[in-house]
Every structure is written in structure tokens, then in C-alpha cells.
Design a protein around this motif. Structure first.
Motif, short mmCIF file in Angstrom:
data_model
loop_
_atom_site.label_atom_id
_atom_site.label_comp_id
_atom_site.label_asym_id
_atom_site.label_seq_id
_atom_site.Cartn_x
_atom_site.Cartn_y
_atom_site.Cartn_z
N ILE A 72 0.83 -1.21 0.00
CA ILE A 72 0.00 0.00 0.00
C ILE A 72 0.86 1.25 0.00
O ILE A 72 0.62 2.20 -0.76
CB ILE A 72 -0.95 -0.01 1.20
N GLY A 73 1.89 1.30 0.85
CA GLY A 73 2.77 2.47 0.90
C GLY A 73 3.42 2.76 -0.44
O GLY A 73 3.28 3.87 -0.98
N PRO A 74 4.11 1.78 -1.07
CA PRO A 74 4.76 2.02 -2.36
C PRO A 74 3.80 1.92 -3.54
O PRO A 74 4.23 2.08 -4.69
CB PRO A 74 5.80 0.90 -2.46
N SER A 75 2.49 1.62 -3.28
CA SER A 75 1.50 1.44 -4.37
C SER A 75 1.93 0.34 -5.33
O SER A 75 1.82 0.48 -6.56
CB SER A 75 1.27 2.76 -5.12
N ASP A 76 2.36 -0.78 -4.78
CA ASP A 76 2.81 -1.93 -5.59
C ASP A 76 1.63 -2.92 -5.70
O ASP A 76 1.31 -3.65 -4.76
CB ASP A 76 4.01 -2.58 -4.91
N LEU A 77 1.00 -2.94 -6.90
CA LEU A 77 -0.18 -3.78 -7.09
C LEU A 77 0.18 -5.27 -7.03
O LEU A 77 -0.57 -6.07 -6.47
CB LEU A 77 -0.83 -3.46 -8.44
N GLY A 78 1.32 -5.64 -7.60
CA GLY A 78 1.73 -7.05 -7.56
C GLY A 78 1.94 -7.53 -6.14
O GLY A 78 1.52 -8.64 -5.76
N ALA A 79 2.63 -6.72 -5.32
CA ALA A 79 2.84 -7.10 -3.93
C ALA A 79 1.53 -7.19 -3.17
O ALA A 79 1.36 -8.05 -2.29
CB ALA A 79 3.77 -6.09 -3.26
#
Length: 561
Positions: A72-79
């Protein structure tokens, strides 16, 4: 007509006399309920599953915190998808482990309760057991409440292990985030458990006292109901009522004391848990503002602090629960350790008769002015006697009284020498107040042979024909759905259907009208291979007998020679 016997006889039920050595040689009732008879492996599996459930639950806030920091913090959809998949796997695992762990623990508890109850019942039914210090009511309480409480050790073991697993997982996670937070949780947990130990001490004492008072009240109530007619005859109902009121008040006071201790325990537990949660949250928030831990780690810390409240409270209560189970187990052991009468006959270990293979004659030698009673195949003998003599005779023929004087002889052989199994394979005694088992009419008859003869002889066929389910109609608890006459007809039919060649009937028609009694008397009068002994003062029944022995007037008369 007298009931005829068929070759399709059900075997005589053998006496259940299990080996009590595993219980009576030590304080092992707790272990027997949870670990004996293969339950230990099942309990180990259920404990492991419940521990997995708690570990998975503790990892949920950890994974959520990781998701906040990594996805959520880095806006990483895959993670984010990986985190959501991990959460789904955790929930599947914790659901599966809880379901099967709960089922297995409940199975161990149920079978442990059943095993302990069977041992208590077998001890009570052992003809050698004296049980002088245990009344019917107290025995009932032990066989129901105490066995269930003792078997509950399986829940203590599995849930305490699961709580410990949850605390270890939470503390480890906090140590990995910050050693200060982990150390704070460990120290707070130790302090919490010490404080709760002092709080649960009075709860343990009051719980034990409540169990004792409840057992006394239940036992007294059962004994009073059982002997109500005697109390009424003696005019002692008022005294008995006052005694029960005192015992009931003592039980109530003990229950109120326990409730107060439980309320105090819950209040202190919730208060300390709230203080613990507030302290952890404040420290974690301060560390977040100082940049020592991330936002995700803060969420994890708060989530874990909330999660471990329940395991902490459970661990604090387990000593009291264990004390309750130890107290119940001691009462079970006390009953199983009751002495046996060395002069009483040994209980049978199998259904193979050790006495005569065929029945030719049963003789009961009279005492004092009482004449001998001689029972022959196909004969119907009536006995008119007083209540005391009737009771002594039925206890003797049922093998429940000492026969050191060898009054009862089967085919010329003393029944005491043949053994209890041989006596009971030859003689069946049916008291007029015998037990009616919960179930149907058919189940009470336990029929494996044709019933037409006994149903017609007792009039039970006419009654069952009027019921919607016939012989499958339910009789209720202790025959509560039946009238007094219906109860006697059922008991008479059950007695006449027994495979023993000698059947003793005690006042079998006291609740019937004269017309029904005359029909039964006429049906009993006829040829047959069974020796009937009818103990009654009914002129109709005695008139149907081949021989009448009247010990009241000390006169023996032949009727219908």
C-alpha cells in the motif's frame, strides 16, 4: 396361557466388571479421561491443529502490517496481490485447523466422559461394592457432572497449548519488529500471570466449595424423592423439607460466592488487558513518531496487542479450571476406591453358566416356621407373605443378598457354589417397581423372539394397538408417558419374555383393575416349561396357581391340583 419359550433366546446380559486398577491405584482419573484408550493420540492431533489455528491468527496482523509497508505504501499492485493471497491462505488454514481441531477435541472429551461414566456405573452395579458413604443422589452427581468436568481436561490441554502458541508467536513477531516492544510484552505477560494467580486463588477455593455444595444439594434432592413415600409414612416430610432448604441455601451462597469471584476475575482481567493494550499502543506510537518503526509495524503491534488479550485471559483462568477438574476427579476416585464385600459373590466375567446345564428344580429352604418353596418346570406357585419376607426372598433369588446358609439350591446344587452367573441365568426377578428405560415399548421388551404370546397374556397387545406407533411408541423418561397399569403390563410382558427357566413376579397387577387382573390370571393358567413364582396377595392370581404357600397364616394349600 403360560408363555412358551423358543429356541431363539437372547443371551443373558453379562456383568460389566472392568479393571479399575488404572484409576484406583493413583490419582489418574484425569489422565484416563483425556489420554487412555487411544485418546492421547487424538488429543495430540487436536492440540496441534488448534495451535496452528492460533499461530495463523497471530500472523494475520503481521501480514497486514507487511502489506501496508510493502504494497500500500509504495502502491505496488503485484505485492498487494501476493499479500491478499497470503491472507486468504492464512484464513483457509486457520479455518481448517480450527474446525478439525475442535471436532477432535470434542471427540476426546465425549469418549473420555463416556469411559469414566461407564466405570462409575460398573462400580456401582458391582454386587460386591458396598458404597456405604455414597447415597443414590451423590452417586448420580458423580456419574453425570463430575465425569463431564473431569473429561474436560482435554479442553484445558488443547486450549492452553493453543494460547501458549499464540503468545509465543506474538512475542516473536514483536521481538523481530523491536526488541524493546518484545521485551515489554514478555515482562508484562509475566506480571499479568502472577497477578492473576493471586486473583484466581479465591476463585479456585470458591469453585471447589460450590461443586461440593451443589453435589450435596443434588444428592439430597434425589434421595428425598426416592424415599418420599417412606418420609410421608413416617410424617417426616417437614423435617426433610427444612433440611433440603438449608442445603439448597448453602449451595446458593456458594454459587453466589463463585459468581462474585468470577466477576472480580473478569473485571481485573479486562482492566489489566486494557492497560496492557494502552501501554503497548503508546510505546509503539512513540516509536513510530520517532521513526524507529514504520506505519505497517505500528498496525502490526496494535493488532497483536489486541489479539493476545484473549490468550492472556485464558492462561490466567486455566489454574482455576484445572483445580475444578482435580476436585471432580478426586470424587470419582473416592467412589471407585470404595471397598468391596469379600463375602459377596464374584461378578461374572462372561455369560457362560458355571452351574447346572438344564433346569429340573429350584428349592428355597424356609427359615423358622416358613415352609420350603419348591419350583418345578411348568408349575405356577403362589406365595402370600409379608413385605419384609418378600424383599428378603427376592434379594436372595436375584443374587443380591448373602446366601452363606445355602438356602437356594438349583437341581440340588447350592446356588452359592454355582456362582452368580449361573443363578442369574436360571432365575429372573421382576419387581413391581422395576425400571422403565427411556425409549419405545419394543426396546423395553428387547424382543428377539415372537411376542404374540406375552403380549396377549398381559393385554399389552390391546394397548399398543391403540397407539399410533404401536410397539414403537415412546414411553418417556422412566415410563412417564405410561399410566400405572400400562407400566405394569409392560414390566410383566418383559418378565415373561425372559429366557430364564424360573421367573419371579412381585405384585405384578397392583395397578390393574379386577377385570384386567382376571384376564391375566386366566392367561397365566396353562401348561409350559417355565416355573413361575408369583408373590402377591391377590385372590385372582393366587387362584390361578397350582400351589399356594401362605406364610401369613402359616398354612400351605393346594389349588387346582
Amino acid at each position: 396361557m403360560a408363555p412358551t419359550k423358543t429356541s431363539n433366546r437372547r443371551p443373558v446380559d453379562r456383568d460389566l466388571s472392568p479393571d479399575f486398577s488404572a484409576i484406583t491405584l493413583g490419582k489418574h482419573a484425569l489422565r484416563h479421561g483425556a489420554f487412555a484408550e487411544g485418546r492421547g493420540l487424538q488429543l495430540g492431533a487436536s492440540t496441534a491443529l488448534l495451535m496452528i489455528h492460533q499461530v495463523c491468527e497471530a500472523l494475520v496482523p503481521v501480514l497486514i502490517g507487511v502489506g501496508i509497508d510493502k504494497a500500500i505504501g509504495p502502491s505496488d499492485l503485484g505485492a498487494l496481490f501476493w499479500i491478499l493471497g497470503g491472507l486468504a491462505g492464512l484464513f483457509l488454514m486457520l479455518t481448517y485447523s480450527w474446525r478439525h481441531g475442535y471436532r477432535l477435541t470434542n471427540r476426546v472429551y465425549g469418549f473420555g466422559d463416556h469411559s469414566l461414566r461407564q466405570m462409575v456405573i460398573a462400580k456401582v452395579l458391582d454386587p460386591r461394592a458396598t458404597g456405604k458413604q455414597f447415597g443414590a443422589g451423590r452417586t448420580l452427581n458423580i456419574a453425570t457432572s463430575d465425569t463431564a468436568i473431569t473429561a474436560g481436561l482435554s479442553w484445558v490441554v488443547s486450549q492452553m497449548s493453543a494460547s501458549l502458541a499464540a503468545l509465543v508467536t506474538a512475542a516473536t513477531s514483536l521481538l523481530l519488529i523491536s526488541w524493546q516492544l518484545g521485551l515489554l510484552v514478555l515482562v508484562a505477560t509475566a506480571v499479568f500471570l502472577v497477578l492473576m494467580h493471586f486473583i484466581t486463588a479465591p476463585l479456585e477455593r470458591r469453585t471447589h466449595l460450590q461443586q461440593e455444595r451443589a453435589a450435596e444439594a443434588t444428592g439430597l434432592a434425589t434421595d428425598l424423592v426416592t424415599g418420599l413415600r417412606v418420609l410421608q409414612g413416617l410424617g417426616a416430610t417437614r423435617t426433610a423439607t427444612e433440611r433440603y432448604k438449608e442445603t439448597s441455601r448453602a449451595s446458593l451462597q456458594a454459587a453466589l460466592g463463585t459468581a462474585k469471584s468470577e466477576a472480580l476475575f473478569s473485571t481485573v482481567t479486562l482492566g489489566l488487558s486494557a492497560m496492557f493494550l494502552a501501554a503497548i499502543t503508546w510505546v509503539a506510537a512513540s516509536m513510530t513518531l520517532a521513526g524507529e518503526i514504520s506505519i505497517g509495524q505500528l498496525v502490526t503491534v496494535v493488532g497483536l496487542a489486541q489479539f493476545i488479550q484473549e490468550p492472556l485471559s485464558s492462561l490466567a483462568y486455566y489454574p482455576a479450571a484445572l483445580a475444578q477438574k482435580r476436585a471432580a476427579a478426586k470424587r470419582i476416585v473416592a467412589l471407585l476406591n470404595t471397598e468391596v464385600d469379600a463375602d459377596a459373590p464374584e461378578p461374572a466375567t462372561d455369560s457362560t453358566p458355571t452351574g447346572p446345564a438344564a433346569f429340573h428344580e429350584l428349592l428355597v429352604r424356609g427359615e423358622g416356621s416358613h415352609p420350603d418353596i419348591r419350583l418345578l418346570p411348568g408349575s405356577i406357585t403362589g406365595l402370600r407373605t409379608d413385605a419384609r419376607s418378600s424383599r428378603e426372598l427376592t434379594l436372595l433369588l436375584a443374587g443380591r443378598a448373602d446366601d452363606s446358609s445355602q438356602r437356594v439350591q438349583i437341581n440340588g446344587v447350592p446356588a452359592a457354589a454355582c456362582g452368580l452367573a449361573a443363578l442369574r441365568s436360571m432365575v429372573f426377578v421382576s419387581d413391581h417397581d422395576a425400571a422403565i428405560f427411556t425409549g419405545s415399548i419394543r426396546e423395553n421388551l428387547h424382543a428377539q423372539a415372537p411376542l404374540d404370546t406375552v403380549l396377549g397374556a398381559t393385554g399389552l397387545a390391546e394397548i399398543s394397538a391403540k397407539l399410533p406407533l404401536g410397539l414403537d411408541a415412546r414411553v418417556g423418561e422412566q415410563g412417564s408417558a405410561l399410566s400405572g397399569g400400562q407400566r405394569q403390563r409392560l414390566l410383566l410382558a418383559r418378565a415373561l419374555h425372559q429366557p430364564q427357566p424360573v421367573i419371579v413376579l412381585v405384585d405384578p397387577t397392583t395397578a390393574l383393575d379386577s377385570v384386567s387382573e382376571a384376564r391375566i390370571a386366566a392367561a397365566l393358567n396353562g401348561p409350559g416349561s417355565v416355573a413361575l413364582l408369583i408373590i402377591s396377595d391377590s385372590p385372582l392370581l393366587l387362584g390361578a396357581c397350582d400351589t399356594v404357600i401362605d406364610t401369613v397364616s402359616l398354612h400351605t394349600a393346594g389349588v387346582n391340583p
